[in-house]
Enzyme design. Structure first.
Site, mmCIF file in Angstrom:
data_model
loop_
_atom_site.group_PDB
_atom_site.id
_atom_site.type_symbol
_atom_site.label_atom_id
_atom_site.label_comp_id
_atom_site.label_asym_id
_atom_site.label_seq_id
_atom_site.Cartn_x
_atom_site.Cartn_y
_atom_site.Cartn_z
ATOM 1 N N LEU A 26 0.848 -1.185 0.000
ATOM 2 C CA LEU A 26 0.000 0.000 0.000
ATOM 3 C C LEU A 26 0.889 1.242 0.000
ATOM 4 C CD1 LEU A 26 -2.600 -0.992 2.766
ATOM 5 C CD2 LEU A 26 -2.886 -1.195 0.291
ATOM 6 N N ASP A 27 0.394 2.330 -0.600
ATOM 7 C CA ASP A 27 1.101 3.597 -0.507
ATOM 8 C C ASP A 27 1.228 4.006 0.956
ATOM 9 O OD1 ASP A 27 1.129 3.703 -3.271
ATOM 10 O OD2 ASP A 27 -0.619 5.025 -3.405
ATOM 11 N N ARG A 28 2.226 4.810 1.242
ATOM 12 C CA ARG A 28 2.452 5.268 2.616
ATOM 13 C C ARG A 28 1.185 5.845 3.251
ATOM 14 N NH1 ARG A 28 5.841 10.558 3.004
ATOM 15 N NH2 ARG A 28 3.795 11.303 2.308
#
Length: 312
Positions: free
Chosen positions: A150-152
């Site tokens: 997942l993106d940050r």
């Protein structure tokens, strides 16, 4: 870390070699090679065996999966911190919400703002650091393998494989789109009741971070359903046929409904401190037991302020 798997050979498996049997169980070539190098990695009725051994009905095949147990070395004596040398991932006591755990995997509800992996400027504040700390507390040592990244600033569910076999099976499920993920997002404007966005995605020129829709990009397909609307915002349920970097964020911006708080694709919107995107549902087949696993993670507080909904 050690993981022992045992198979009682039935009539259907009898007559096969161990190698064929393991391949049918979806052991990768890399894992099989490692088993051959491991002392007692492959045994028949408690005796070491070659992979060309022909299986007989009633035999017991035992597989021993091992991981290198990292020697924890002092990292900063003044701060009493330690580093795990195999990946230089520092065990850090960070809040981490573990939804599920067994001998083969973890499912974690990642908070927004937490990177998945260490990188320049992010050495101690990542999910990898938190998982490593959790493992050390349990006296378990295994390389960090995050399956669905997942993106940050995207919150929600992600899978960590705890051994090489579960890792190869789960990554195969990812390639086959057998890991089902449902996302929830808040978009600007009033979106259609439902739709499918089929638009190729490529890296934007002169940047390593941002993506854009471009004819020469990789195929990307996003489906969405509008669940609620309020004050010029739409609450969406989304699912993907592909898994491109920033896919949902790029596609929603492309159709004129960028996510609120998205600094890359909706920079003028400051209603949230991060993109309003949450991986809320996850289902997949357990790599060892074959059981179907399903998980849900509630919508985080920063999204609930706009739409007070329960997801399941």
């Amino acid at each position: 870390m050690r993981r022992i798997l045992t198979y009682l050979i039935d009539p259907d498996a009898a007559g096969q070699s161990i190698l064929t049997f393991l391949k049918e169980k979806r052991y990768s070539r890399t894992v099989i090679t490692q088993l051959k190098k491991t002392k007692n990695g492959i045994q028949i009725d408690e005796n070491w065996a070659y992979v060309n051994h022909i299986l007989k009905e009633g035999e017991r095949l035992t597989i021993l999966l091992t991981e290198p147990e990292e020697q924890l070395q002092p990292h900063d004596p003044d701060e009493n911190r330690y580093a795990a040398d195999i990946q230089n991932i520092l065990p850090t006591d960070l809040p981490v919400h573990i939804v599920y755990e067994d001998e083969d995997l973890l499912v974690v509800d990642k908070s927004a703002g937490m990177p998945i992996h260490p990188s320049m400027g992010n050495h101690k504040n990542t999910l990898a650091n938190a998982v490593r700390h959790h493992a050390v507390q349990r006296q378990e040592y295994y390389p960090y393998r995050c399956v669905n990244r997942l993106d940050r600033d995207t919150s929600g569910l992600t899978i960590i494989a705890k051994n090489a076999y579960s890792s190869c099976i789960l990554y195969e499920q990812m390639r086959e789109h057998a890991i089902r993920r449902t996302y929830y997002a808040i978009a600007q404007g009033n979106t259609p009741a439902s739709g499918t966005i089929h638009a190729p995605i490529a890296r934007q020129k002169d940047t390593i971070l941002a993506r854009t829709v471009r004819a020469d990009g990789e195929e990307a397909v996003t489906h969405f359903q509008t669940l609620a609307r309020s004050e010029g915002l739409s609450f969406l349920k989304l699912w993907l046929d592909t898994g491109r970097t920033h896919q949902i964020r790029v596609h929603m911006s492309y159709i004129g409904h960028p996510l609120i708080g998205d600094f890359l694709y909706n920079p003028k919107d400051s209603r949230m401190k991060r993109q309003a995107l949450h991986a809320g549902n996850l289902s997949f087949t357990h790599p060892v037991t074959g059981q179907t696993l399903q998980f849900s993670a509630p919508l985080p507080t920063d999204m609930l302020q706009f739409f007070d909904v329960v997801i399941s």
